[in-house]
Design an enzyme around this catalytic site. Structure first.
Site, PDB file in Angstrom:
ATOM      1  CG  HIS A   1      -1.864  -1.125   1.291  1.00  7.24           C
ATOM      2  ND1 HIS A   1      -3.162  -1.042   0.858  1.00  7.24           N
ATOM      3  CD2 HIS A   1      -1.692  -2.399   1.706  1.00  7.24           C
ATOM      4  CE1 HIS A   1      -3.758  -2.228   1.018  1.00  7.24           C
ATOM      5  NE2 HIS A   1      -2.877  -3.060   1.533  1.00  7.24           N
TER       6      HIS A   1
ATOM      7  CE  LYS B   1      -8.086  13.199   1.295  1.00  8.75           C
ATOM      8  NZ  LYS B   1      -8.043  12.256   0.201  1.00  8.75           N
ATOM      9  NE  ARG B   2      -4.101   9.313  10.869  1.00 10.13           N
ATOM     10  CZ  ARG B   2      -3.649   8.378  11.706  1.00 10.13           C
ATOM     11  NH1 ARG B   2      -4.377   7.289  11.938  1.00 10.13           N
ATOM     12  NH2 ARG B   2      -2.504   8.523  12.336  1.00 10.13           N
TER      13      ARG B   2
ATOM     14  CE  LYS C   1      -3.527  10.482   3.623  1.00 11.61           C
ATOM     15  NZ  LYS C   1      -4.117   9.605   2.601  1.00 11.61           N
TER      16      LYS C   1
ATOM     17  CB  THR D   1     -10.345   3.916  -0.414  1.00 15.88           C
ATOM     18  OG1 THR D   1      -9.742   4.280   0.827  1.00 15.88           O
ATOM     19  CG2 THR D   1      -9.568   2.788  -1.039  1.00 15.88           C
TER      20      THR D   1
ATOM     21  CE  LYS E   1     -14.292   4.547   1.983  1.00 22.48           C
ATOM     22  NZ  LYS E   1     -13.326   4.761   3.090  1.00 22.48           N
TER      23      LYS E   1
HETATM   24  I1  GPV Z   1       1.745   2.067   3.756  1.00 22.73           I
HETATM   25  N1  GPV Z   1      -2.217   3.370   3.433  1.00 22.73           N
HETATM   26  C1  GPV Z   1      -2.624   3.480   4.754  1.00 22.73           C
HETATM   27  O1  GPV Z   1      -3.777   3.819   5.015  1.00 22.73           O
HETATM   28  N2  GPV Z   1      -1.762   3.220   5.752  1.00 22.73           N
HETATM   29  C2  GPV Z   1      -0.494   2.823   5.530  1.00 22.73           C
HETATM   30  O2  GPV Z   1       0.266   2.588   6.470  1.00 22.73           O
HETATM   31  C3  GPV Z   1      -0.106   2.677   4.172  1.00 22.73           C
HETATM   32  C4  GPV Z   1      -0.958   2.970   3.162  1.00 22.73           C
HETATM   33  C5  GPV Z   1      -3.195   3.639   2.365  1.00 22.73           C
HETATM   34  C6  GPV Z   1      -2.671   4.427   1.194  1.00 22.73           C
HETATM   35  O3  GPV Z   1      -2.061   5.608   1.637  1.00 22.73           O
HETATM   36  C7  GPV Z   1      -3.840   4.759   0.282  1.00 22.73           C
HETATM   37  O4  GPV Z   1      -3.391   5.435  -0.862  1.00 22.73           O
HETATM   38  C8  GPV Z   1      -4.565   3.487  -0.110  1.00 22.73           C
HETATM   39  O5  GPV Z   1      -5.756   3.790  -0.798  1.00 22.73           O
HETATM   40  C9  GPV Z   1      -4.904   2.661   1.103  1.00 22.73           C
HETATM   41  O6  GPV Z   1      -3.762   2.417   1.898  1.00 22.73           O
HETATM   42  C10 GPV Z   1      -5.506   1.326   0.744  1.00 22.73           C
HETATM   43  O7  GPV Z   1      -4.729   0.667  -0.205  1.00 22.73           O
END
Ligand code: GPV
Length: 832
Positions: free
Chosen positions: A376, A568-569, A574, A679, A683
């Protein structure tokens, strides 16, 4: 026990014949069940109970129905014995269970009826539930969406993870600063889990490795020094429109019942108990750092703890019906969610070689057939590196095994690459450096038959950057499965009005299981009747959101304004800071307008929400900046309803369910090449919010589906980023950008000293995430969004086309791709 293999199979067959449906779902039966649970489970009088107690009783009656299906499904799986998928993840962000379960079971109306006759409101009770927040962000919520799809599509799958006592911290805001509070989510009990005291396994740690001779063969034997018991907690996951309910099995650590006689005989009874109790700390708390690996012992113990317990469980299930490990890959697929569970590879080798006495190459052949991994991350910093000393102390035998795997890898690579030592050292599982480390990603790459990225663009990044060497060697291993989200939770549960509109216009509810059908809405994108219903739906959802905002922040917002959302975080990549600087620019413009200009301004409510990792100072400053800007803007009489700024505290899954349906425009601002997929955007897309986004991650594919003209794309492209980092900001953008940064620097919003270091991060030459060079393009995209909003018919059409084009981004599609291309599993549908 006591039965041989044939007898066990016969017994399973017979039990299956006895299966029947016990629980009835008419309103009267439901009422009776709820009241029974009030009286006997919650132990309140059925003549006197409050909303929370009613929720508990309701939850228990739903739980009974889940358990029934869960049993039937597993009985059926046992009878069929298909290849099963085991999904290992350190994080699952499930959110609430009640509404989702009731909808998937298909008995929402019956429950609502039953409750209203008892004088309760189903929706009010649903609000009583707290979130299960056993994860940080996108990665964890993705796992939750995928569980929903696995169940709905009838796949024989299991989720495995950790039952943290404390989930992700609660965010509270004091004077605009984030504070973290523990999330002790189990305080009032958790009706959605089933404790399985009899399903428990010992997990070992520390100790030494010794040589032993067994049947004339020398073997390595691990003599562990600590044992902790892993106890199973099962969380049934019901599919939609099917009887199947699969299992999410989470492990909790309990003290082992193997007594340490030594400490008892020394007479230190109290300390002996206290020490035993320490075992429980393993599953105590979720690490709140999104994508930065800390190299902590406890984290490694958490990883091994859940991996070891899961594998013992999986192997026990396999051995129940099989006695030859050659069949293991025909029955078992193991998916590792990011590299966090990748110690599973070494553990499988240890079990096969040390305990099952297979020879090394045979064991390795099996391991290579069962594992697949999804990455990811984009940034190399996110890749886990475990210091050798740490691994060697906690898991001494695993360290030896990893050395052995690496030795074989290096031998194989030398045959292909010759003496290219630079490349060999980059590909090695061992990183030589000041601190010698194990590269968990390289361990996964060496073993897994498939390595998945989470969007097309992300796979390109992996191929050309982080995993270039491995890609050149084994291109066939590399695939991508673009992420998806479940339309059950993100439309049916969270946006009922939209749900009925879609079903009405398509003339069917079939899209809930087959979301491709949603494209049928395109036909009506200009239909005035649909427009009227659509706008009304948005308005109702905006009203709910406005009420929520007012309750939380006392800010009154106008429903005519564009609701503009970024949730989002909080991360520098971001670029929430870009959003806030854009807001400051908007504010500055309004301040310099005369009344006639102001009449042309599109009013906005700018909503930001998200948590910062507790140790992430820059992210915390961004949160504070958001608050000081809000404080100034929201009371400025020159601005009025033209601009409001709102920070929504404690963003989580259930907050998302409320915010997303009420959003007109959502922002996804990552510097191109930094968001693996994203993601949240999916949504919003499903809910008909327009997207303002960079060409990053899955946004590229969204543009292909809905047409770039139906969203607001801006900013540098991935391949332009490196040059821009070299070159710095363009002049036009830089003037406006410099002005807003200067306002913050000069203390226009107060806290001058505090924000200095934040401003420094985007100074010319240091602006790694390219806020400066993307600023002009960002403002243009915002202006385009304003223009589109003025034409409400046009806007509504774009909104309909967004929902209509969201079909590809269902996790159902993602899961089908995984099943076919990575796992080799087939549906196994319980026939009731
Ligand atoms: I590496 N992601 C996350 O939420 N935590 C992590 O530690 C890591 C990746 C996320 C990505 O940042 C997103 O772009 C992605 O959509 C999501 O994982 C699911 O694949």
């Amino acid at each position: 026990a006591g039965l041989n293999l044939g007898e066990r199979k016969a017994k399973a067959e017979k039990m299956f014949g006895l299966m029947d449906v016990f629980l009835k779902n008419d309103a009267v039966s439901l009422q009776k069940d709820i009241l029974d649970h009030v009286e006997f489970t919650v132990a309140r009088s059925r003549f006197n109970f409050d909303d929370f107690e009613a929720y508990q009783a309701l939850a228990h009656s739903v739980r009974d129905r889940l358990i029934e299906r869960w049993h039937d499904t597993h009985q059926y799986f046992k009878k069929k014995d298909p290849k099963r998928l085991y999904f290992l993840s350190l994080e699952f962000l499930m959110g609430r269970s009640l509404t989702n379960s009731v909808i998937n079971l298909g008995i929402q109306d019956q429950y609502a009826d039953a409750l209203s006759q008892l004088g309760f409101d189903y929706e009010v009770l649903a609000e009583q539930e707290g979130d299960a927040a056993l994860g940080n962000g996108g990665l964890a919520r993705l796992a939750a969406c995928q569980m929903d799809s696995l169940a709905t599509l009838d796949y024989p799958a299991w989720g495995y993870g950790l039952r943290y006592q404390y989930g992700l911290f609660r965010q509270i805001i004091v004077d605009g600063f984030q504070h973290e509070q523990p999330d002790f989510w189990l305080n009032f009990g958790n009706p959605w889990e089933i404790e399985r005291v009899h399903v428990s396994y010992p997990v070992k740690f520390y100790g030494t490795v010794e040589e032993e001779v067994l049947n004339g063969k020398t073997c390595r034997v691990w003599i562990p020094a600590e044992s902790v018991e892993a106890v199973a907690y099962d969380n049934p996951i019901p599919g939609y429109g099917t009887r199947n309910a699969i299992n999410l099995r989470l492990w909790a650590a309990k003290p082992s019942d193997q007594y340490d006689m030594e400490s008892y005989t020394t007479g230190d009874y109290i300390n002996a108990i206290v020490n035993r109790q320490k075992a429980e700390t393993i599953s105590n708390v979720l690490y709140p750092d999104d994508r930065s690996y800390q190299g902590k012992e406890l984290r490694l113990k958490q990883q091994y703890f859940f991996v070891s317990a899961s594998l013992q469980d999986i192997i026990r299930r396999f051995k129940d019906l099989h006695n030859n490990f050659d069949e293991f890959p025909e029955k078992v697929a193991l998916q590792i969610n990011d590299t966090h569970p990748s110690i599973a590879i070494a553990e499988v080798m240890r079990v096969l070689v040390d305990e099952e006495h297979l020879d090394w190459s045979k064991a390795w052949g099996i391991a290579c057939k069962i594992f697949s991994v999804t990455i990811h991350a984009v940034q190399p910093e996110a890749l886990e590196k475990v210091p050798i000393d740490l691994l060697g102390s906690v898991l001494p035998r695993h360290l030896e095994i990893i050395y052995e795997i690496n030795y074989c890898l290096m031998e194989e690579l030398k045959k292909i690459l010759g003496q290219d030592y630079d490349k060999l050292s980059r590909m090695s599982i061992i990183e030589e450096g000041a601190v010698k480390c194990i590269r968990m990603a390289n361990l996964s790459l060496a073993c897994c038959h498939t390595v998945n990225g989470v969007s097309r663009l992300h796979l390109e990044t992996l191929k050309t950057r982080v995993f270039k060497d491995f890609y050149e060697l084994w291109p066939q291993k590399f695939q991508f499965k673009t992420n998806g989200v479940t339309q059950r939770r993100w439309i049916v549960v969270s946006n009922p009005s939209l749900c009925s509109i879609i079903s009405k216009w398509l003339g069917t509810e079939a899209w809930i299981r087959n979301v491709d059908l949603i494209a049928g809405l395109r036909e009506y994108a200009e239909d005035p009747d649909l427009h009227a219903e659509w706008k009304n739906m948005k308005k109702v959802n905006k009203m709910r959101l406005a009420e929520y905002i007012e309750t939380l922040t006392s800010v009154k917002v106008s429903l005519d304004a564009m609701f503009d959302v970024q949730i989002k975080r909080i991360h520098e990549y971001k670029r929430q800071l870009l959003n806030i600087l854009g807001i400051i620019h908007r504010y500055d413009c309004i301040k310099n307008m005369d009344e006639s200009d102001k009449r042309r301004v599109v009013p906005r409510v700018c909503i930001i929400g998200g948590k910062a990792a507790p140790g992430y100072e820059v992210a915390k400053k961004i949160i504070k900046l958001c608050h000081v800007v809000a404080d100034k803007v929201n009371i400025d009489p020159d601005v009025g309803d033209l601009l409001k700024v709102v920070f929504i505290p404690d963003y989580n899954v259930s907050v998302a369910e409320l915010v997303i349906p009420g959003t007109d425009l959502s922002q996804h601002l990552s510097t191109a090449g930094h968001e693996a997929s994203g993601t949240g955007c999916m949504k919003f897309l499903m809910n008909g919010s327009l997207l303002l986004a960079t060409a990053d991650g899955s946004a590229v594919e969204i543009a292909e589906e809905i047409g770039a003209a139906n969203m607001f794309l801006f900013g540098a492209k991935v391949d332009e980023v490196p040059a821009l980092r070299e070159k710095g900001t363009s002049l036009k953008g830089s003037l406006q950008f410099a002005r807003v940064v200067r306002m913050v620097r000069d203390g226009h919003f107060g806290f001058k000293d505090y924000f200095k270091s934040l401003c420094d991060t985007v100074e010319e030459g240091k602006d790694f995430y390219l806020l400066g060079s993307d600023f002009a393009s960002y403002l243009e995209a915002q202006a385009a969004a304003d223009r589109a909003f003025v034409d409400q018919e046009k806007w509504t059409q774009m909104s309909i086309l967004s929902t209509a084009g969201s079909g590809k981004f269902s996790s159902d599609r993602t899961i089908e791709e995984y099943a076919e291309q990575s796992w080799g599993i087939e549906p196994c549908k319980c026939p009731f």
